[in-house]
Motif scaffolding. Sequence first.
Motif, PDB file in Angstrom:
ATOM      1  N   UNK A   1      30.893  60.893  29.789  1.00  0.00           N
ATOM      2  CA  UNK A   1      32.213  60.405  29.377  1.00  0.00           C
ATOM      3  C   UNK A   1      32.655  59.266  30.292  1.00  0.00           C
ATOM      4  N   UNK A   2      33.115  58.177  29.692  1.00  0.00           N
ATOM      5  CA  UNK A   2      33.558  57.027  30.487  1.00  0.00           C
ATOM      6  C   UNK A   2      34.917  57.314  31.121  1.00  0.00           C
ATOM      7  N   UNK A   3      35.088  56.821  32.354  1.00  0.00           N
ATOM      8  CA  UNK A   3      36.351  56.999  33.055  1.00  0.00           C
ATOM      9  C   UNK A   3      37.179  55.724  33.082  1.00  0.00           C
ATOM     10  N   UNK A   4      36.564  54.575  32.823  1.00  0.00           N
ATOM     11  CA  UNK A   4      37.267  53.290  32.834  1.00  0.00           C
ATOM     12  C   UNK A   4      36.768  52.423  31.689  1.00  0.00           C
ATOM     13  N   UNK A   5      37.540  51.386  31.370  1.00  0.00           N
ATOM     14  CA  UNK A   5      37.057  50.374  30.440  1.00  0.00           C
ATOM     15  C   UNK A   5      35.994  49.521  31.118  1.00  0.00           C
ATOM     16  N   UNK A   6      34.975  49.141  30.372  1.00  0.00           N
ATOM     17  CA  UNK A   6      33.937  48.284  30.931  1.00  0.00           C
ATOM     18  C   UNK A   6      34.399  46.839  31.087  1.00  0.00           C
ATOM     19  N   UNK A   7      35.517  46.482  30.452  1.00  0.00           N
ATOM     20  CA  UNK A   7      35.910  45.071  30.367  1.00  0.00           C
ATOM     21  C   UNK A   7      36.351  44.475  31.697  1.00  0.00           C
ATOM     22  N   UNK A   8      36.823  45.289  32.611  1.00  0.00           N
ATOM     23  CA  UNK A   8      37.302  44.733  33.873  1.00  0.00           C
ATOM     24  C   UNK A   8      37.203  45.765  34.986  1.00  0.00           C
ATOM     25  N   UNK A   9      37.201  45.253  36.219  1.00  0.00           N
ATOM     26  CA  UNK A   9      37.184  46.100  37.400  1.00  0.00           C
ATOM     27  C   UNK A   9      38.600  46.226  37.963  1.00  0.00           C
ATOM     28  N   UNK A  10      38.806  47.258  38.756  1.00  0.00           N
ATOM     29  CA  UNK A  10      40.065  47.385  39.480  1.00  0.00           C
ATOM     30  C   UNK A  10      40.203  46.198  40.437  1.00  0.00           C
ATOM     31  N   UNK A  11      41.359  45.564  40.383  1.00  0.00           N
ATOM     32  CA  UNK A  11      41.596  44.358  41.186  1.00  0.00           C
ATOM     33  C   UNK A  11      43.070  44.345  41.572  1.00  0.00           C
ATOM     34  N   UNK A  12      43.419  44.930  42.722  1.00  0.00           N
ATOM     35  CA  UNK A  12      44.833  45.080  43.060  1.00  0.00           C
ATOM     36  C   UNK A  12      45.555  43.749  43.179  1.00  0.00           C
ATOM     37  N   UNK A  13      46.827  43.806  42.875  1.00  0.00           N
ATOM     38  CA  UNK A  13      47.698  42.630  42.800  1.00  0.00           C
ATOM     39  C   UNK A  13      47.765  41.886  44.140  1.00  0.00           C
ATOM     40  N   UNK A  14      47.915  42.645  45.226  1.00  0.00           N
ATOM     41  CA  UNK A  14      48.133  42.035  46.537  1.00  0.00           C
ATOM     42  C   UNK A  14      46.879  41.305  47.034  1.00  0.00           C
ATOM     43  N   UNK A  15      47.091  40.094  47.556  1.00  0.00           N
ATOM     44  CA  UNK A  15      46.010  39.366  48.192  1.00  0.00           C
ATOM     45  C   UNK A  15      45.103  38.594  47.266  1.00  0.00           C
ATOM     46  N   UNK A  16      45.444  38.490  46.008  1.00  0.00           N
ATOM     47  CA  UNK A  16      44.616  37.688  45.096  1.00  0.00           C
ATOM     48  C   UNK A  16      44.735  36.202  45.425  1.00  0.00           C
ATOM     49  N   UNK A  17      43.759  35.391  45.014  1.00  0.00           N
ATOM     50  CA  UNK A  17      43.903  33.940  45.152  1.00  0.00           C
ATOM     51  C   UNK A  17      45.142  33.451  44.403  1.00  0.00           C
ATOM     52  N   UNK A  18      45.807  32.481  44.972  1.00  0.00           N
ATOM     53  CA  UNK A  18      47.062  31.990  44.405  1.00  0.00           C
ATOM     54  C   UNK A  18      46.833  31.278  43.075  1.00  0.00           C
ATOM     55  N   UNK A  19      47.737  31.530  42.130  1.00  0.00           N
ATOM     56  CA  UNK A  19      47.750  30.810  40.857  1.00  0.00           C
ATOM     57  C   UNK A  19      48.815  29.724  40.919  1.00  0.00           C
ATOM     58  N   UNK A  20      48.427  28.502  40.611  1.00  0.00           N
ATOM     59  CA  UNK A  20      49.363  27.375  40.532  1.00  0.00           C
ATOM     60  C   UNK A  20      49.495  26.951  39.075  1.00  0.00           C
ATOM     61  N   UNK A  21      50.700  27.011  38.549  1.00  0.00           N
ATOM     62  CA  UNK A  21      50.957  26.546  37.191  1.00  0.00           C
ATOM     63  C   UNK A  21      51.361  25.076  37.206  1.00  0.00           C
ATOM     64  N   UNK A  22      51.213  24.373  36.086  1.00  0.00           N
ATOM     65  CA  UNK A  22      51.592  22.951  36.026  1.00  0.00           C
ATOM     66  C   UNK A  22      53.028  22.732  36.472  1.00  0.00           C
TER      67      UNK A  22
END
Length: 312
Positions: A1-22
Amino acid sequence: MKETLDAYQYWPYEGRPKIDWPGGARVAFWVAPNIEYYEIDPPANPHRKAWPHPHPSVPGYGIRDYGNRVGHQRQMALLDKYGIRGSVSLSVALCEHHPDIITMCRERNWEFFSHGIYNTRYTYGLSEAQEREMIRDGIESIHRHTGQACAGYLAPALSHSEHTLDLFAEVGQELFGEDAGIYTCDLFHDDQPTPIRLRSGLRFLSVPYSLEMNDTIVFAVNKVEPRHYLTMLKRHFDRLYAEGAESGTVMCIPTHSYQVSCPHRIKAFEEALEYITGHSDVWIATGREIARHYLDNHFDTASQDIAARAEG
């Protein structure tokens, strides 16, 4: 039985690379009008009933028809007023049933992305080949009727299979290269775009699409009053705007013209749009524009960070 979706990994919000919008915007803001077509007597699906009533379900069909007859024009005028180009989550059969609506959206340079063929026909129970054909039909129909290469996907009535995201990317990019098949609205798992893993390795991402702010969930499921919906939208925006000072966030308002465009609800929506667009550091965009900017400027860095955390 699967415990997570295969589409993505756990990636916590804190400390991610910064996103710059236009333009240095804090929030990328988009509105996704679901323009849908419901059959009054669709083919039976053993996994889900299309209507809660016995045939004919006149109340359900009638209010949805109201959305296309009356509500769409009301919502479109409001989005025009605030300079917002809709990103249409389209039941593709609408191209044949109500081509005048497609024309009005095209005249305003709105985006069209696929929401399946009918919102009364589901992914449940389809073989992989059948689902691939449904997705191909939607992408080709959008291009034939609008000239657009379909960039995004929201499964019909939020029905999925294990292969849905893989198939949409494969078919879209096979037909139109990286102009199509590049993002999904179906995951509801984040307030920022995120890279998605596919069996093909194609570049593909999730663009935030909020079920919490979705007018059908708000009004029909959670039984929220219009005035409180206004409060919810403002508070949702305020939090994303504050966090966007550190790294760009995304706010989506998914709408349905048979919900938000009813006369007693439209004013609350208008006041929310006035509030959000009154901030100068908000990028009013389409789903495609958000996805394209992220793919071109942040996707690789984000993917590297996800991989590094997994190894660590």
